[in-house]
Design a protein around this motif. Sequence first.
Motif, mmCIF file in Angstrom:
data_model
loop_
_atom_site.group_PDB
_atom_site.id
_atom_site.type_symbol
_atom_site.label_atom_id
_atom_site.label_comp_id
_atom_site.label_asym_id
_atom_site.label_seq_id
_atom_site.Cartn_x
_atom_site.Cartn_y
_atom_site.Cartn_z
ATOM 1 N N LYS A 282 5.714 1.464 -9.293
ATOM 2 C CA LYS A 282 4.485 0.661 -9.212
ATOM 3 C C LYS A 282 3.711 0.868 -7.918
ATOM 4 O O LYS A 282 2.488 0.757 -7.905
ATOM 5 N N PHE A 283 4.423 1.158 -6.813
ATOM 6 C CA PHE A 283 3.750 1.258 -5.519
ATOM 7 C C PHE A 283 4.246 2.469 -4.738
ATOM 8 O O PHE A 283 5.427 2.820 -4.793
ATOM 9 N N VAL A 284 3.317 3.065 -3.989
ATOM 10 C CA VAL A 284 3.625 4.184 -3.102
ATOM 11 C C VAL A 284 3.232 3.785 -1.690
ATOM 12 O O VAL A 284 2.089 3.373 -1.447
ATOM 13 N N LEU A 285 4.173 3.885 -0.762
ATOM 14 C CA LEU A 285 3.921 3.554 0.640
ATOM 15 C C LEU A 285 3.886 4.834 1.463
ATOM 16 O O LEU A 285 4.683 5.751 1.241
ATOM 17 N N PHE A 286 2.963 4.895 2.425
ATOM 18 C CA PHE A 286 2.878 6.047 3.313
ATOM 19 C C PHE A 286 2.179 5.618 4.598
ATOM 20 O O PHE A 286 1.415 4.645 4.626
ATOM 21 N N SER A 287 2.440 6.358 5.664
ATOM 22 C CA SER A 287 1.836 6.017 6.957
ATOM 23 C C SER A 287 0.558 6.799 7.159
ATOM 24 O O SER A 287 0.346 7.860 6.568
ATOM 25 N N ASP A 288 -0.323 6.247 8.003
ATOM 26 C CA ASP A 288 -1.506 6.975 8.449
ATOM 27 C C ASP A 288 -1.713 6.674 9.927
ATOM 28 O O ASP A 288 -0.850 6.080 10.584
ATOM 29 N N ASN A 289 -2.840 7.088 10.478
ATOM 30 C CA ASN A 289 -3.065 6.962 11.923
ATOM 31 C C ASN A 289 -3.142 5.521 12.404
ATOM 32 O O ASN A 289 -2.935 5.244 13.585
ATOM 33 N N SER A 290 -3.450 4.610 11.491
ATOM 34 C CA SER A 290 -3.622 3.214 11.912
ATOM 35 C C SER A 290 -2.496 2.294 11.448
ATOM 36 O O SER A 290 -2.569 1.097 11.644
ATOM 37 N N GLY A 291 -1.481 2.832 10.826
ATOM 38 C CA GLY A 291 -0.379 1.996 10.362
ATOM 39 C C GLY A 291 0.181 2.494 9.047
ATOM 40 O O GLY A 291 0.460 3.692 8.898
ATOM 41 N N TRP A 292 0.302 1.570 8.078
ATOM 42 C CA TRP A 292 0.886 1.918 6.777
ATOM 43 C C TRP A 292 -0.039 1.512 5.653
ATOM 44 O O TRP A 292 -0.784 0.542 5.763
ATOM 45 N N ARG A 293 0.019 2.272 4.589
ATOM 46 C CA ARG A 293 -0.749 1.987 3.383
ATOM 47 C C ARG A 293 0.198 1.697 2.222
ATOM 48 O O ARG A 293 1.270 2.271 2.121
ATOM 49 N N ILE A 294 -0.259 0.814 1.342
ATOM 50 C CA ILE A 294 0.415 0.573 0.078
ATOM 51 C C ILE A 294 -0.603 0.847 -1.024
ATOM 52 O O ILE A 294 -1.675 0.247 -1.048
ATOM 53 N N GLN A 295 -0.277 1.785 -1.891
ATOM 54 C CA GLN A 295 -1.205 2.162 -2.958
ATOM 55 C C GLN A 295 -0.549 1.932 -4.309
ATOM 56 O O GLN A 295 0.633 2.260 -4.514
ATOM 57 N N CYS A 296 -1.319 1.370 -5.222
ATOM 58 C CA CYS A 296 -0.806 1.091 -6.558
ATOM 59 C C CYS A 296 -0.816 2.364 -7.407
ATOM 60 O O CYS A 296 -1.697 3.212 -7.260
ATOM 61 N N VAL A 297 0.143 2.477 -8.296
ATOM 62 C CA VAL A 297 0.197 3.609 -9.213
ATOM 63 C C VAL A 297 -0.673 3.296 -10.428
ATOM 64 O O VAL A 297 -0.462 2.284 -11.097
ATOM 65 N N PRO A 298 -1.653 4.143 -10.738
ATOM 66 C CA PRO A 298 -2.503 3.894 -11.920
ATOM 67 C C PRO A 298 -1.752 4.226 -13.210
ATOM 68 O O PRO A 298 -0.660 4.814 -13.182
ATOM 69 N N ARG A 307 -0.880 0.145 -12.888
ATOM 70 C CA ARG A 307 0.285 -0.429 -13.558
ATOM 71 C C ARG A 307 0.511 -1.871 -13.102
ATOM 72 O O ARG A 307 0.882 -2.728 -13.885
ATOM 73 N N ARG A 308 0.285 -2.080 -11.826
ATOM 74 C CA ARG A 308 0.346 -3.432 -11.248
ATOM 75 C C ARG A 308 -0.517 -3.437 -10.000
ATOM 76 O O ARG A 308 -0.250 -2.723 -9.042
ATOM 77 N N GLY A 309 -1.587 -4.235 -10.027
ATOM 78 C CA GLY A 309 -2.480 -4.305 -8.875
ATOM 79 C C GLY A 309 -1.941 -5.251 -7.811
ATOM 80 O O GLY A 309 -1.112 -6.122 -8.093
ATOM 81 N N LEU A 310 -2.397 -5.090 -6.582
ATOM 82 C CA LEU A 310 -2.010 -6.017 -5.516
ATOM 83 C C LEU A 310 -2.525 -7.418 -5.845
ATOM 84 O O LEU A 310 -3.509 -7.595 -6.572
#
Length: 365
Positions: A282-298, A307-310
Amino acid sequence: SSGINAEYGGLSFPKQTSSTKQQLARFLSKLYRSTMSSSSEAIKTIVTHSGSFHCDEVVACSMLSLTNQFKNSKIVRSRDPAVIAQGDIVVDVGGVYDPKTHRYDHHQSSFTDTLDENHTIKLSSAGLVYKHFGREIIQNVLGLSDIQTEVIFYKLYDKFIEALDGIDNGVERYPPEIKARYSVNTDLGSRIGNLNPQWNDPHPNVEAGFKKALEVGKAEFLEALTFYGNAWLPARTLVEQAIAERFNIHNTGEIIVLSKYCPWKDHLFTLEKEQGIENTIKFVLFSDNSGWRIQCVPINDSSFINRRGLHKAWRGRRDEELSKISEIDGCVFVHATGFIGGNLTYEGALQMALKTLKAPDSECN
């Protein structure tokens, strides 16, 4: 005596002593090697049809220039059966499909071949050349292993070659009763087609247009091939690793963490299918220059539906307001549509995923 000559195929040599026999042997050996080398390096001929050119045979000829056997070939454009018969390889003309004699036409009524049993689009000359030479081309350009070559072979067909097959064979992308909302005229087929002389050109030069089309077709093919080999394929490894380690993130196995950001959607859907775990993550986590992102899987790689929105209550909120509502420290934002969010820390991003997983469906979808 040394004054008596012997004849060898019209050439005269002194009567053989031990020394002259060795010299003759070396001469004949060198002559044989030279003859064989000249024969093997003889310029081969690719024959395709004359008249207006199309994307499929242009790309087919471009791909052949990347093979070992036909890389230095000349291209002859003709519909004359006598010329066709002399071709070392013939594409998109001649009415014959026979790989043993390198005949690759698809216009005959008896031809129904597809890439394999998993594909339904009839091949054009581009698909035929790719089917028989694609793996060799991939290895020549990228130097991949056999396993990696297979992955790229099918991906490049699905994402590049199959469209050329479908268009040339008149296969509609969707039912004709569905009206397109806009037209697309910048695809490869359109751009190559536009290189034909215009109908009212007072001095048409089809061959000059064909030569330019070959350059365009080859450049576009190589761009796609190198992208999938040098960028897309390494990303698959990262996504595969993240899926393998998903239960170390949470016991549901519904959250993965990428060790480094990469294009992940295409790989995720493919790997889920290969592993029999469709719709799991349902979710993919990854880092970027400003911290971390959480992205939903379509629901698929081209959809905006997740599949499940925040959590709905978080959407469009930022910073302290978002942290207060979610009761999670370090929140940065959640997009208004709920497909992506950010947090200053990995722990915070993970909590955003876990709270959304635990929330009622009505609060997330």
